[in-house]
Design a protein around this motif. Structure first.
Motif, PDB file in Angstrom:
ATOM      1  N   GLU A 122     188.837 107.630  21.077  1.00  0.00           N
ATOM      2  CA  GLU A 122     188.266 107.696  22.079  1.00  0.00           C
ATOM      3  C   GLU A 122     186.935 108.816  22.130  1.00  0.00           C
ATOM      4  OE1 GLU A 122     189.187 106.050  25.439  1.00  0.00           O
ATOM      5  OE2 GLU A 122     189.647 105.040  23.813  1.00  0.00           O
ATOM      6  N   LEU A 123     186.853 109.352  21.093  1.00  0.00           N
ATOM      7  CA  LEU A 123     185.862 110.342  20.672  1.00  0.00           C
ATOM      8  C   LEU A 123     184.302 110.018  21.100  1.00  0.00           C
ATOM      9  CD1 LEU A 123     185.305 113.372  19.829  1.00  0.00           C
ATOM     10  CD2 LEU A 123     185.111 112.427  17.823  1.00  0.00           C
ATOM     11  N   GLU A 124     183.817 108.895  20.484  1.00  0.00           N
ATOM     12  CA  GLU A 124     182.699 108.237  20.775  1.00  0.00           C
ATOM     13  C   GLU A 124     182.256 108.049  22.343  1.00  0.00           C
ATOM     14  OE1 GLU A 124     183.655 103.653  19.816  1.00  0.00           O
ATOM     15  OE2 GLU A 124     182.984 104.980  18.133  1.00  0.00           O
ATOM     16  N   LEU A 125     183.211 107.487  23.036  1.00  0.00           N
ATOM     17  CA  LEU A 125     183.287 107.423  24.474  1.00  0.00           C
ATOM     18  C   LEU A 125     183.083 108.640  25.480  1.00  0.00           C
ATOM     19  CD1 LEU A 125     185.683 104.504  24.762  1.00  0.00           C
ATOM     20  CD2 LEU A 125     183.247 104.107  24.908  1.00  0.00           C
ATOM     21  N   GLU A 126     184.019 109.562  24.790  1.00  0.00           N
ATOM     22  CA  GLU A 126     183.846 110.761  25.338  1.00  0.00           C
ATOM     23  C   GLU A 126     182.489 111.660  25.096  1.00  0.00           C
ATOM     24  OE1 GLU A 126     185.747 111.955  27.620  1.00  0.00           O
ATOM     25  OE2 GLU A 126     187.745 111.124  27.395  1.00  0.00           O
ATOM     26  N   ILE A 127     181.816 111.327  24.021  1.00  0.00           N
ATOM     27  CA  ILE A 127     180.666 111.852  23.638  1.00  0.00           C
ATOM     28  C   ILE A 127     179.573 111.280  24.486  1.00  0.00           C
ATOM     29  CG2 ILE A 127     178.734 111.974  21.934  1.00  0.00           C
ATOM     30  CD1 ILE A 127     180.750 112.241  19.983  1.00  0.00           C
ATOM     31  N   ALA A 128     179.618 110.172  24.768  1.00  0.00           N
ATOM     32  CA  ALA A 128     178.794 109.522  25.530  1.00  0.00           C
ATOM     33  C   ALA A 128     178.725 109.749  27.123  1.00  0.00           C
ATOM     34  CB  ALA A 128     178.917 107.844  25.648  1.00  0.00           C
ATOM     35  N   ARG A 129     180.016 109.901  27.860  1.00  0.00           N
ATOM     36  CA  ARG A 129     180.147 110.450  29.034  1.00  0.00           C
ATOM     37  C   ARG A 129     179.991 112.078  29.294  1.00  0.00           C
ATOM     38  NH1 ARG A 129     185.495 110.180  32.362  1.00  0.00           N
ATOM     39  NH2 ARG A 129     187.064 111.179  30.782  1.00  0.00           N
ATOM     40  N   SER A 130     180.091 112.721  28.118  1.00  0.00           N
ATOM     41  CA  SER A 130     179.857 114.134  28.205  1.00  0.00           C
ATOM     42  C   SER A 130     178.680 114.649  27.577  1.00  0.00           C
ATOM     43  CB  SER A 130     180.967 114.935  27.394  1.00  0.00           C
ATOM     44  OG  SER A 130     182.369 114.401  28.017  1.00  0.00           O
ATOM     45  N   ARG A 131     177.696 113.963  27.299  1.00  0.00           N
ATOM     46  CA  ARG A 131     176.599 114.095  26.551  1.00  0.00           C
ATOM     47  C   ARG A 131     175.706 115.295  27.127  1.00  0.00           C
ATOM     48  NH1 ARG A 131     173.568 116.555  24.094  1.00  0.00           N
ATOM     49  NH2 ARG A 131     171.968 115.737  22.724  1.00  0.00           N
ATOM     50  N   PRO A 132     175.739 115.461  28.538  1.00  0.00           N
ATOM     51  CA  PRO A 132     174.738 116.344  29.331  1.00  0.00           C
ATOM     52  C   PRO A 132     175.454 117.831  29.111  1.00  0.00           C
ATOM     53  CG  PRO A 132     174.732 114.726  30.679  1.00  0.00           C
ATOM     54  CD  PRO A 132     175.752 114.271  29.577  1.00  0.00           C
ATOM     55  N   LEU A 133     176.753 117.775  28.703  1.00  0.00           N
ATOM     56  CA  LEU A 133     177.519 118.917  28.534  1.00  0.00           C
ATOM     57  C   LEU A 133     177.461 119.515  27.218  1.00  0.00           C
ATOM     58  CD1 LEU A 133     180.807 118.404  30.815  1.00  0.00           C
ATOM     59  CD2 LEU A 133     178.830 119.477  31.360  1.00  0.00           C
ATOM     60  N   LEU A 134     177.050 118.561  26.210  1.00  0.00           N
ATOM     61  CA  LEU A 134     176.914 118.778  24.872  1.00  0.00           C
ATOM     62  C   LEU A 134     175.689 119.507  24.650  1.00  0.00           C
ATOM     63  CD1 LEU A 134     178.740 115.927  23.310  1.00  0.00           C
ATOM     64  CD2 LEU A 134     179.830 118.193  24.028  1.00  0.00           C
ATOM     65  N   ASN A 135     175.385 120.995  24.828  1.00  0.00           N
ATOM     66  CA  ASN A 135     174.053 121.337  25.065  1.00  0.00           C
ATOM     67  C   ASN A 135     174.273 122.629  24.172  1.00  0.00           C
ATOM     68  OD1 ASN A 135     175.703 123.242  26.445  1.00  0.00           O
ATOM     69  ND2 ASN A 135     174.435 122.614  28.369  1.00  0.00           N
ATOM     70  N   ASP A 136     173.178 123.338  24.069  1.00  0.00           N
ATOM     71  CA  ASP A 136     173.134 124.693  23.148  1.00  0.00           C
ATOM     72  C   ASP A 136     174.073 125.597  23.517  1.00  0.00           C
ATOM     73  OD1 ASP A 136     170.912 123.627  21.625  1.00  0.00           O
ATOM     74  OD2 ASP A 136     169.301 124.547  23.065  1.00  0.00           O
ATOM     75  N   GLU A 137     174.218 125.803  24.675  1.00  0.00           N
ATOM     76  CA  GLU A 137     175.465 126.864  25.232  1.00  0.00           C
ATOM     77  C   GLU A 137     176.668 126.431  24.757  1.00  0.00           C
ATOM     78  OE1 GLU A 137     177.515 128.389  29.327  1.00  0.00           O
ATOM     79  OE2 GLU A 137     176.232 126.778  29.493  1.00  0.00           O
ATOM     80  N   PHE A 138     177.168 125.106  24.750  1.00  0.00           N
ATOM     81  CA  PHE A 138     178.491 124.527  24.233  1.00  0.00           C
ATOM     82  C   PHE A 138     178.376 124.731  22.688  1.00  0.00           C
ATOM     83  CE2 PHE A 138     180.685 121.282  21.799  1.00  0.00           C
ATOM     84  CZ  PHE A 138     182.020 121.327  22.572  1.00  0.00           C
ATOM     85  N   PHE A 139     177.526 124.164  21.794  1.00  0.00           N
ATOM     86  CA  PHE A 139     177.392 124.424  20.417  1.00  0.00           C
ATOM     87  C   PHE A 139     177.504 126.029  19.898  1.00  0.00           C
ATOM     88  CE2 PHE A 139     176.401 119.895  20.631  1.00  0.00           C
ATOM     89  CZ  PHE A 139     177.093 119.429  19.819  1.00  0.00           C
ATOM     90  N   ASN A 140     176.775 126.797  20.755  1.00  0.00           N
ATOM     91  CA  ASN A 140     176.727 128.277  20.371  1.00  0.00           C
ATOM     92  C   ASN A 140     178.222 128.829  20.602  1.00  0.00           C
ATOM     93  OD1 ASN A 140     173.964 128.228  19.677  1.00  0.00           O
ATOM     94  ND2 ASN A 140     173.439 128.958  21.697  1.00  0.00           N
ATOM     95  N   HIS A 141     178.856 128.500  21.524  1.00  0.00           N
ATOM     96  CA  HIS A 141     180.215 128.994  21.789  1.00  0.00           C
ATOM     97  C   HIS A 141     180.975 128.292  20.669  1.00  0.00           C
ATOM     98  CE1 HIS A 141     183.839 129.674  23.970  1.00  0.00           C
ATOM     99  NE2 HIS A 141     184.238 128.528  23.232  1.00  0.00           N
ATOM    100  N   LEU A 142     180.910 127.148  20.201  1.00  0.00           N
ATOM    101  CA  LEU A 142     181.849 126.687  19.329  1.00  0.00           C
ATOM    102  C   LEU A 142     181.372 127.509  17.809  1.00  0.00           C
ATOM    103  CD1 LEU A 142     183.938 124.502  18.339  1.00  0.00           C
ATOM    104  CD2 LEU A 142     181.934 122.946  18.109  1.00  0.00           C
ATOM    105  N   LYS A 143     180.127 127.675  17.530  1.00  0.00           N
ATOM    106  CA  LYS A 143     179.774 128.318  16.347  1.00  0.00           C
ATOM    107  C   LYS A 143     180.191 129.779  16.284  1.00  0.00           C
ATOM    108  CE  LYS A 143     175.275 129.559  13.666  1.00  0.00           C
ATOM    109  NZ  LYS A 143     173.917 129.353  13.765  1.00  0.00           N
TER     110      LYS A 143
END
Length: 256
Positions: A122-143
């Protein structure tokens, strides 16, 4: 062919949804699958996806020969084939219901957990519908979380497992968002090119110009095919016939 033009534009969103699994296939072979209980004591499992098209059978356990034997049994046994198709349909419905019951959170920390609890298929579908949330803030938090875990003075087994989880997730999401963005750009370009063809007074000249610009490609054919299928489904015979004839012409110039 104004009616056909309107039809082509109207189906672009469906094309984006249908094509995302193809665009992300390259990165979906390795991702995280986490089994949780209330005590959260189970360790991370990283598994390869691809044992069967729908993920029904899970990862292979006995190798290539067992897989060939299963395939041959499906080909020769109608009852087994029907049962397998029933299981595939049930699994699709289960995933659909699960997907509809979940809502991606906007908080980066919660979104990390949301993706870790997402099944690999289901990962690819979740990426598609969550794309606006996968921003710099999110990836900086993960990093940032990964950095804290990697450079912790005292590491526990749970922390090491967490690093493995987050590294796999980070890789999948970075590659997934890149593939999704590229797909969207291709679809927008394909829509513009299809509009150009539909409104052209000299289709052959337009196609020759598009060939020089390398614009006769798979996204364009995929969008055209979807329009043809939708026209047939809506009983728009004239539009379907026109686009089918047009597709035959386009294919002649398709070289990739």
């Amino acid at each position: 062919m104004a009616g056909t033009l309107a039809f082509g534009i109207a189906t672009v969103s469906a094309s984006a949804s249908a094509s995302i699994s193809t665009a992300t296939a390259a990165f979906a072979t390795v991702t995280t699958s986490r089994i949780r209980t209330s005590s959260r004591n189970f360790r991370t499992k990283i598994r390869c996806i691809g044992w069967d098209p729908e993920g029904i059978l899970g990862p292979p356990t006995t190798g290539h020969l067992a897989r060939r034997e299963f395939t041959q049994r499906l080909e020769n046994d109608a009852e087994a084939r029907a049962e397998f198709q029933r299981q595939v349909q049930e699994e699709k419905e289960r995933r659909r219901a699960l997907r509809e019951s979940r809502t991606p959170p906007s908080n980066p920390a919660e979104l990390v957990e949301y993706f870790l609890d997402t099944e690999a298929q289901e990962l690819e579908l979740e990426i598609a519908r969550s794309r606006p949330l996968l921003n710099d803030e999110f990836f900086n938090h993960l990093k940032f979380e990964l950095g804290q875990l990697r450079f912790a003075v005292s590491k526990t087994e749970a922390m090491e497992d967490r690093v493995i989880e987050l590294e796999a997730l980070q890789k999948a999401l970075l590659e997934g968002t890149e593939a999704y963005d590229k797909l969207q750009a291709n679809i927008v370009k394909a829509r513009a090119n299809l509009t150009k063809i539909f409104t052209s007074k000299d289709v052959k000249a337009t196609l020759l110009d598009m060939v020089e610009k390398n614009e006769i490609n798979k996204p364009l054919l995929a969008l055209l095919d979807e329009n043809i299928a939708s026209a047939h489904k809506s009983n728009q015979k004239q539009a379907a016939e026109y686009m089918q004839k047009l597709r035959g012409t386009v294919v002649k110039y398709f070289t990739v």
